[in-house]
Design an enzyme around this catalytic site. Structure first.
Site, PDB file in Angstrom:
ATOM      1  CE  LYS A 118      31.499  37.678  43.295  1.00  0.00           C
ATOM      2  NZ  LYS A 118      32.932  37.384  43.614  1.00  0.00           N
ATOM      3  CD  GLU A 187      36.290  41.103  49.284  1.00  0.00           C
ATOM      4  OE1 GLU A 187      36.375  40.598  50.425  1.00  0.00           O
ATOM      5  OE2 GLU A 187      35.969  40.454  48.269  1.00  0.00           O
TER       6      GLU A 187
END
Length: 273
Positions: A118, A187
Site C-alpha cells: 500500500k 481516510e
C-alpha cells in the site's frame, strides 16, 4: 497440487471483486500472535506504518523504515492462514521515482511473502501505481488524509471541507481507480464525499474515518482494543479496554511478588526422588 489450488488466503484479485458486496473487514496487525487472533475474522490484514506510533512511540509515521516494515510483515505472515496481507510502503520508499518504488515493493513482497503493498497519494502517484501493477505488483492506494504528509498538511485533520480539497479528492479517487490498484483506503474524509467517491470508482474503498457506505472499513487494532492511549481519533470505537486490564494484571502481579505470595508451591519445581 498447483499453486492456484493450494492458495487458501484471500488474494488482491478476490478483494477487488468484493466491490459493492458484503463489507470488507480490515484491521492492522504487527505481530504473529495478533495476526493469529485476527486472521479468521478479517478479509484484510494491514501491516501499517502506524506501527511507528503504536509500537515504537514515534509522534508520526515519518521515521518508519522499510526494514521495520519487512520485519513486521514477516511476523504477521507467520500467523496468517486466510486473510489477504498488505504491507505499507513507508515514507521515502516510493516517492522518488517509479523505479525506486518498484525495487522497494519487490523487496517487501519477496522478503515477507505478503500479498500486496500500500502506498499513499492520489493523482501524483497514479503513474507509479500503474508502473507497479503492470509489472505484477498488487497495490492498494490511499487517499484523503495521508499520515505520511501530515507535516505539510497541517496536522491530523479531516479533509474535504473546502471546494479545493473536495476537487482534489475527487481527482485522486478517479486517478487511483484507473491506475490498476485493486482497492483504495479513504481516510479522514467527510462523509458525503467519501460516499460519493465510493460510488464513482470501480474498485473497493476501505474507509477509516470516512463513510459507512465505503466497501469496507479498517481501524488500528490497538485503538479498538484500548491498547494505544496517546490519543483517540474521533472515528475510533473502543471495543475493549485491554490496556486497563493489562495494567491491573501487572499491579496484581507486583503486589504478589512483593508480598511473597508468588510464586506459590504449584509454580515451583520439586526435586525428583
Amino acid at each position: 497440487m498447483s499453486a492456484v489450488g493450494s492458495q487458501k488466503r484471500l488474494t488482491p484479485a478476490r478483494i477487488s471483486t468484493m466491490k459493492g458486496g458484503k463489507p470488507i473487514v480490515c484491521l492492522t496487525a504487527y505481530t504473529t500472535p495478533m495476526a493469529r487472533l485476527l486472521d479468521e475474522h478479517c478479509d484484510l490484514l494491514l501491516v501499517g506504518d502506524s506501527l511507528g506510533m503504536v509500537l515504537y512511540g514515534m509522534e508520526t509515521t515519518i521515521g518508519v523504515t522499510i526494514d521495520m516494515m519487512i520485519a513486521h510483515g514477516k511476523a504477521v505472515m507467520r500467523g496468517v492462514s486466510t486473510a489477504c496481507v498488505v504491507v505499507d510502503m513507508p515514507f521515502g520508499s516510493y516517492q522518488e521515482s517509479k523505479e525506486t518504488a518498484f525495487r522497494n515493493a519487490v523487496r517487501i513482497l519477496q522478503e515477507t511473502g505478503c500479498d500486496a503493498v500500500k502506498l499513499e497519494g492520489g493523482e501524483e502517484m497514479a503513474e507509479t501505481i500503474a508502473f507497479l501493477t503492470k509489472r505484477g505488483i498488487p497495490v492498494m492506494g490511499h487517499i484523503g488524509l495521508m499520515p505520511q504528509q501530515v507535516q505539510t498538511a497541517g496536522g491530523y485533520r479531516s479533509v474535504g471541507h473546502s471546494e479545493h480539497e473536495t476537487s482534489k479528492i475527487r481527482r485522486d479517487a478517479h486517478a487511483i481507480g484507473g491506475s490498476g490498484a485493486f482497492a483504495v483506503v479513504v481516510e479522514g474524509t467527510v462523509e458525503p464525499l467519501a460516499r460519493e467517491v465510493t460510488a464513482a470508482v470501480h474498485i473497493p474503498t476501505i474507509g477509516i474515518g470516512a463513510s459507512s457506505a465505503c466497501d469496507g472499513q479498517v481501524l488500528v487494532s490497538d485503538d479498538i482494543l484500548g491498547l494505544f492511549n496517546d490519543f483517540t481519533p474521533r472515528f475510533v470505537k473502543r471495543y475493549d479496554e485491554l490496556g486497563k486490564r493489562v495494567a491491573a494484571a501487572a499491579a496484581a502481579y507486583a503486589e504478589e511478588v512483593r508480598s511473597r505470595k508468588f510464586p506459590a508451591a504449584e509454580h515451583t519445581f520439586k526435586r525428583r526422588s
